[in-house]
Design an enzyme around this catalytic site. Structure first.
Site, PDB file in Angstrom:
ATOM      1  N   MET A  40       0.987  -1.280   0.074  1.00 20.84           N
ATOM      2  CA  MET A  40      -0.308  -0.101   0.298  1.00 20.84           C
ATOM      3  C   MET A  40       0.654   1.448   0.432  1.00 20.84           C
ATOM      4  O   MET A  40       1.724   1.630   1.099  1.00 20.84           O
ATOM      5  CB  MET A  40      -0.947   0.082   1.101  1.00 20.84           C
ATOM      6  CG  MET A  40      -1.404  -1.160   1.379  1.00 20.84           C
ATOM      7  SD  MET A  40      -3.078  -1.258   2.803  1.00 20.84           S
ATOM      8  CE  MET A  40      -1.500  -1.253   4.246  1.00 20.84           C
TER       9      MET A  40
ATOM     10  N   GLY B  29       1.370   3.865   4.887  1.00 23.72           N
ATOM     11  CA  GLY B  29       2.444   3.827   3.662  1.00 23.72           C
ATOM     12  C   GLY B  29       2.381   1.738   4.397  1.00 23.72           C
ATOM     13  O   GLY B  29       3.667   1.958   5.359  1.00 23.72           O
ATOM     14  N   SER B  30       2.145   0.849   3.678  1.00 20.85           N
ATOM     15  CA  SER B  30       3.193  -0.418   4.585  1.00 20.85           C
ATOM     16  C   SER B  30       3.069  -1.531   3.616  1.00 20.85           C
ATOM     17  O   SER B  30       2.371  -1.653   2.285  1.00 20.85           O
ATOM     18  CB  SER B  30       2.027  -0.164   5.504  1.00 20.85           C
ATOM     19  OG  SER B  30       0.556  -0.249   5.387  1.00 20.85           O
ATOM     20  N   ARG B  31       2.108  -2.720   3.329  1.00 24.61           N
ATOM     21  CA  ARG B  31       2.110  -3.949   3.584  1.00 24.61           C
ATOM     22  C   ARG B  31       1.307  -4.958   4.310  1.00 24.61           C
ATOM     23  O   ARG B  31       1.580  -4.653   5.447  1.00 24.61           O
ATOM     24  CB  ARG B  31       3.482  -4.731   2.885  1.00 24.61           C
ATOM     25  CG  ARG B  31       3.179  -5.585   2.488  1.00 24.61           C
ATOM     26  CD  ARG B  31       4.949  -6.039   1.729  1.00 24.61           C
ATOM     27  NE  ARG B  31       5.343  -7.826   1.705  1.00 24.61           N
ATOM     28  CZ  ARG B  31       6.680  -8.143   2.631  1.00 24.61           C
ATOM     29  NH1 ARG B  31       7.359  -7.072   2.151  1.00 24.61           N
ATOM     30  NH2 ARG B  31       6.964  -9.351   2.622  1.00 24.61           N
TER      31      ARG B  31
END
Length: 232
Positions: A102, A189-191
């Site tokens: 993301m 913002g990440s995964r």
């Protein structure tokens, strides 16, 4: 009607987790505008971006226990066999791992990929490497949720990234949960990694855009006819 109600009802649905951030951005805009008027408009743009970041739209989730639905909006960044993080308790054998990355413009509300029962949740402190790096799965700060499904236990891992500094999880152990149901959020913002047991076949490609609660990431067995979608 308050500023937040106006944003939620007329611009974009905003999750309540975002209210304090939208308020902070707006107040900062007023203060900066008082010091130098053009800064107000810059701050207002950032306020609207913040509201957009915390948007929480409704989704139509396919209702089929053989389907694995994307837990996040973003780009499919990895499809491979990997040993899951030890804290998940899923064993030392490789499992199919599908990762969705993301960026700061994606919706960050996370949704459950399959229906089942949450067996345990484990939060692990770690680094804040770029979430696209493969080693981020083992080294970054993360929150792992294990869900007992009709096809066995799956792992859903929220992973912090370079910018993300806060992982939020709203569910609890022994709680039943539906596919597409909201279970958490990561700022900014990440995964998301999904670890799947034997029998799961990928239904997405690397680089494909995924939509949380709607995109089918993988499938157990063959579809048996039309799939019914449920709004969530």
């Amino acid at each position: 009607m308050s500023l937040f109600d106006t944003i939620r009802n007329t611009i974009v649905p905003v999750h309540k987790e975002g209210y304090p951030f939208v308020a902070a951005f707006f107040v900062a805009s007023l203060v900066l505008g008082w010091l130098f008027k053009p800064l107000f408009w810059i701050g207002l743009i950032l306020t609207l971006w913040c509201a957009y970041f915390f948007r929480d739209p409704e989704r139509m989730t396919p209702q089929d226990d053989d389907l694995v639905i994307s837990p996040a909006d973003g780009r499919v960044s990895s499809i491979q066999k990997m040993v899951p993080p030890a804290e998940l308790g899923l064993g030392s054998d490789e499992m199919l791992r599908i990762s969705v990355f993301m960026n700061v413009f994606n919706c960050h509300v996370n949704r459950m990929p399959m229906r089942g029962r949450i067996t345990h949740i484990t939060y692990t402190e770690g680094s804040f490497l770029n979430a696209e790096l493969d080693k981020a799965s083992q080294e970054n700060e993360r929150n792992g949720v294990v869900v007992e499904t009709s096809h066995g236990d799956i792992g859903v891992v929220q992973i912090a990234g370079l910018v993300a500094r806060r992982i939020v999880c709203w569910v609890h152990p022994d709680e039943p949960i539906e596919a597409g149901e909201r279970f958490g959020l990561i700022r900014f913002g990440s995964r998301l990694d999904v670890f799947l047991p034997a029998g799961a076949q990928p239904r997405v490609s690397l680089g494909q855009t995924a939509i949380a609660g709607e995109t089918v990431l993988a499938e157990f067995g063959a579809l048996k006819g039309p799939v019914i979608a449920k709004r969530s």
